[in-house]
Design a protein around this motif. Structure first.
Motif, PDB file in Angstrom:
ATOM      1  N   SER A 164      -7.006  12.471  -1.917  1.00 28.75           N
ATOM      2  CA  SER A 164      -8.189  11.690  -1.745  1.00 28.75           C
ATOM      3  C   SER A 164      -8.125  10.268  -2.905  1.00 28.75           C
ATOM      4  CB  SER A 164      -9.772  12.148  -2.083  1.00 28.75           C
ATOM      5  OG  SER A 164      -9.685  13.517  -0.661  1.00 28.75           O
ATOM      6  N   LYS A 165      -7.646   9.569  -2.941  1.00 30.89           N
ATOM      7  CA  LYS A 165      -7.226   8.736  -3.496  1.00 30.89           C
ATOM      8  C   LYS A 165      -6.104   7.482  -2.951  1.00 30.89           C
ATOM      9  CE  LYS A 165      -5.374   7.121  -8.965  1.00 30.89           C
ATOM     10  NZ  LYS A 165      -4.664   7.738  -9.703  1.00 30.89           N
ATOM     11  N   PHE A 166      -6.750   6.205  -2.818  1.00 30.73           N
ATOM     12  CA  PHE A 166      -5.925   4.653  -2.499  1.00 30.73           C
ATOM     13  C   PHE A 166      -5.837   4.185  -3.020  1.00 30.73           C
ATOM     14  CE2 PHE A 166      -6.149   0.396  -0.824  1.00 30.73           C
ATOM     15  CZ  PHE A 166      -5.264   1.776   1.122  1.00 30.73           C
ATOM     16  N   TYR A 212      -6.280   1.224  -7.758  1.00 33.23           N
ATOM     17  CA  TYR A 212      -6.747   2.420  -7.028  1.00 33.23           C
ATOM     18  C   TYR A 212      -8.350   2.842  -7.037  1.00 33.23           C
ATOM     19  CZ  TYR A 212      -2.348   3.287  -9.546  1.00 33.23           C
ATOM     20  OH  TYR A 212      -1.175   3.189 -10.624  1.00 33.23           O
ATOM     21  N   THR A 214       0.992  -1.016   0.022  1.00 33.88           N
ATOM     22  CA  THR A 214      -0.404   0.351   0.305  1.00 33.88           C
ATOM     23  C   THR A 214       1.125   1.151   0.335  1.00 33.88           C
ATOM     24  OG1 THR A 214      -0.748   0.161   2.389  1.00 33.88           O
ATOM     25  CG2 THR A 214      -1.969  -1.119   0.644  1.00 33.88           C
ATOM     26  N   PRO A 249       1.238   5.945  -0.716  1.00 32.06           N
ATOM     27  CA  PRO A 249       0.379   6.997  -1.351  1.00 32.06           C
ATOM     28  C   PRO A 249       0.291   7.191  -2.472  1.00 32.06           C
ATOM     29  CG  PRO A 249       2.791   7.615   0.193  1.00 32.06           C
ATOM     30  CD  PRO A 249       2.785   6.372  -0.318  1.00 32.06           C
ATOM     31  N   SER A 250      -0.586   7.476  -2.773  1.00 30.97           N
ATOM     32  CA  SER A 250      -1.012   8.333  -4.378  1.00 30.97           C
ATOM     33  C   SER A 250      -0.430   9.076  -4.509  1.00 30.97           C
ATOM     34  CB  SER A 250      -3.061   8.610  -4.923  1.00 30.97           C
ATOM     35  OG  SER A 250      -3.379   8.888  -5.784  1.00 30.97           O
ATOM     36  N   ASP A 269     -10.433   5.971  -6.093  1.00 26.34           N
ATOM     37  CA  ASP A 269     -10.607   7.387  -5.759  1.00 26.34           C
ATOM     38  C   ASP A 269     -11.997   7.816  -5.427  1.00 26.34           C
ATOM     39  OD1 ASP A 269     -10.646   9.963  -6.292  1.00 26.34           O
ATOM     40  OD2 ASP A 269     -10.044   9.758  -8.508  1.00 26.34           O
ATOM     41  N   TYR A 270     -11.675   8.294  -3.521  1.00 29.62           N
ATOM     42  CA  TYR A 270     -13.114   9.187  -3.014  1.00 29.62           C
ATOM     43  C   TYR A 270     -13.166  10.364  -3.155  1.00 29.62           C
ATOM     44  CZ  TYR A 270      -9.215   8.940   0.579  1.00 29.62           C
ATOM     45  OH  TYR A 270      -8.035   8.331   1.271  1.00 29.62           O
TER      46      TYR A 270
END
Ligand code: UN1
Length: 500
Positions: A137-139, A485, A130, A132-133, A487-488
């Motif tokens: 607000s993206k995982f 990915y 895991t 960082p993007s 995206d929130y």
């Protein structure tokens, strides 16, 4: 050949059942130390049998890939426990079917035990990343996914260890399997599959077809529903396997030949180097892809090393591996004996000095098997065929060298790159050799054999095609990465553009 007892016929294992081959034929598996002993009859499989096994594996895959990996791991853990319980019986059967001495066949079963426990442990890891993007607000993460039906073709020299190297990582990763073990030593693979089944592997997840390469191996490799192929064997056959995999871009892992070297420097502990050279050169009668078939010895210690090495080689007790006093067993079959004999002739013709051995052993306890003397050629030049080509027998070529640089050049000057070893007490030399030997495995003050299951195993150049077995490397081969990915942010975010 007439047999005293009715031969037991071992069938294929397809979709959880022992079944006949469609060919209706079977072949004999005989003890190479005593060829009038029949170990068993094994069915000769055809493309149709392979097709049925692949169908079963493909069907079982639908469910098996969804079983949580820690649950799959519990089954493997139970299999490891069963292997521990049956170690002695399996070792004896293995010696009977392929000849290596009991200490070594116990080691072979132990290697399968180690691999099975290790991969059971992986069931609670199978780590991805895991990270960082680059966008808010993206995982971002990566995870492993299983692939499907894996076709496996395994050799006779490690008839339980090597199938376990392939089966356990494939299974823990959620794949299903069709295994085609070597014609010369299928019984050990049967034991392994039996144990996995008793441990709770569901029907169809592991299938076994016995038979020869052209009739059973080739259809497995070519089958359209087999996206993964793992092969251990000779480089010429490996090339055929790779070619068969190419049109469909199958994942293909090849573990092939070796021409491994032990370098003995002038500052080496000679007692230690001698122990290593004997074990590396003549263990498994030289029939290991990791065997030390070349020994490069510094001129300053050459005479002493060679005379002591010969003494040790001559005193090795050759015979039936079931006799606890035996130190070296037979060759696997007549063909291998002929190969070894022809290489000895080649060595003689190209001017190497035959210092000991060079004969088939056929008297006394060796009368009924494929036995050959521990054989040593001295004063070899590095380009001789006996110093370049894999012989797969108890034949060691000793090469004089006068510096570390020269030794490394000799070591790297072969088409293979599996394992290499250096004996020295100089830490600088040890690290230089470790850096410059272009092999998959390097040993310092230990012989070329002795790989452990939690470290990558494999080699460079014609030994392999870039993959590794064992350890996490095996999981890498038997899984595909999936990058995810999420995206929130609730809006379109364009990578490389909106964050510029
Ligand atoms: C092989 O020779 O095919 O390191 C495998 C070793 C063993 C495996 C050998 N653990 O020699």
């Amino acid at each position: 050949m007439a047999t005293a007892v009715a031969p037991r016929v071992f069938k294929n294992f397809i979709n959880g059942e022992w079944v006949e081959s469609r060919s209706g034929k079977a072949y004999e598996n005989r003890n190479p130390a005593s060829t009038d002993e029949l170990v068993g009859m094994f069915v000769s499989s055809t493309g149709e049998d392979v097709g049925a096994a692949v169908d079963a594996a493909a069907e079982a895959y639908k469910k098996w890939r969804l079983v949580p990996a820690p649950k799959r791991a519990e089954i493997l853990f139970r299999a490891a426990e069963l292997l521990v319980q049956r170690k002695e019986a399996f070792a004896k059967d293995m010696t009977r079917e392929m000849g290596k001495v009991l200490d070594e066949t116990r080691g072979d079963v132990q290697e399968a035990i180690d691999m099975t426990y290790y991969m059971a442990g992986e069931g609670r890891r199978l780590f991805g990343q895991t990270t960082p993007s680059e966008l808010p607000s993206k995982f971002a993460m990566s995870m492993r996914q299983s692939i499907g039906v894996c076709g496996m073709i395994t050799p006779w020299n490690f008839p339980m260890a090597i199938p376990s190297w392939k089966l356990m990582p494939a299974l823990i990763s959620g794949n299903t399997v069709v295994l085609k073990p070597a014609e010369d030593a299928p019984l050990s693979a049967y034991h392994l599959v039996q144990v996995l089944t008793e441990a709770g592997v569901p029907r169809g997840v592991v299938n076994l077809v016995s038979g020869d390469g052209p009739s059973a191996g080739a259809p497995l490799v070519q089958h359209k529903a087999v996206p993964v192929v793992s092969f251990t064997g000779s480089s010429p056959v490996g090339r055929l396997v790779a070619q068969a995999c190419a049109p469909d871009f199958k994942h293909c892992s090849l573990e092939m030949g070796g021409k491994n070297i032990i370098i003995v420097m002038d500052d080496a502990n000679l007692d230690l180097a001698l122990d290593g050279a004997i074990w590396g050169g003549f263990g498994t009668a030289g029939q290991r892809c990791t065997a030390a078939s070349r020994i490069a010895v510094h001129k300053r210690v050459y005479k002493e090393f060679v005379s002591r090495f010969l003494e040790r080689a001559k005193s090795l007790k050759v015979g039936d591996g079931l006799d606890p006093t035996t130190e070296m067993g037979p060759l696997i079959n007549e063909q291998q004996l002929n190969t070894v004999m022809s290489y000895v002739e080649i060595g003689n013709n190209e001017g190497a000095k035959l210092l000991t051995g060079g004969n088939r052993l056929s008297g006394g306890s060796c009368a009924k098997g494929w036995f050959y003397e521990p054989t040593v050629f001295g004063d070899c030049s590095p380009k001789m065929r006996i110093a370049q080509e894999e012989i797969f027998g108890p034949v060691v070529s000793v090469i004089p060298i006068s510096s570390l640089d020269e030794a490394i050049e000799v070591a790297n000057g072969v088409p293979y790159g599996l394992s290499a070893s250096i004996y020295t007490r100089d830490v600088n030399r040890a690290f230089q050799a470790t850096r410059d030997l272009y092999t998959g495995i390097v040993y310092v003050n230990a012989p070329t054999i002795g790989a452990e299951t939690h470290l990558p195993f494999g080699g460079t150049k014609q030994t392999g095609n870039g993959h590794r077995e064992a350890a996490i490397a095996a999981i890498d081969f038997f899984t595909e990465w999936k990058t995810v990915y999420v995206d929130y942010s609730d809006k379109l975010q364009r990578a490389q553009i909106d964050n510029a």
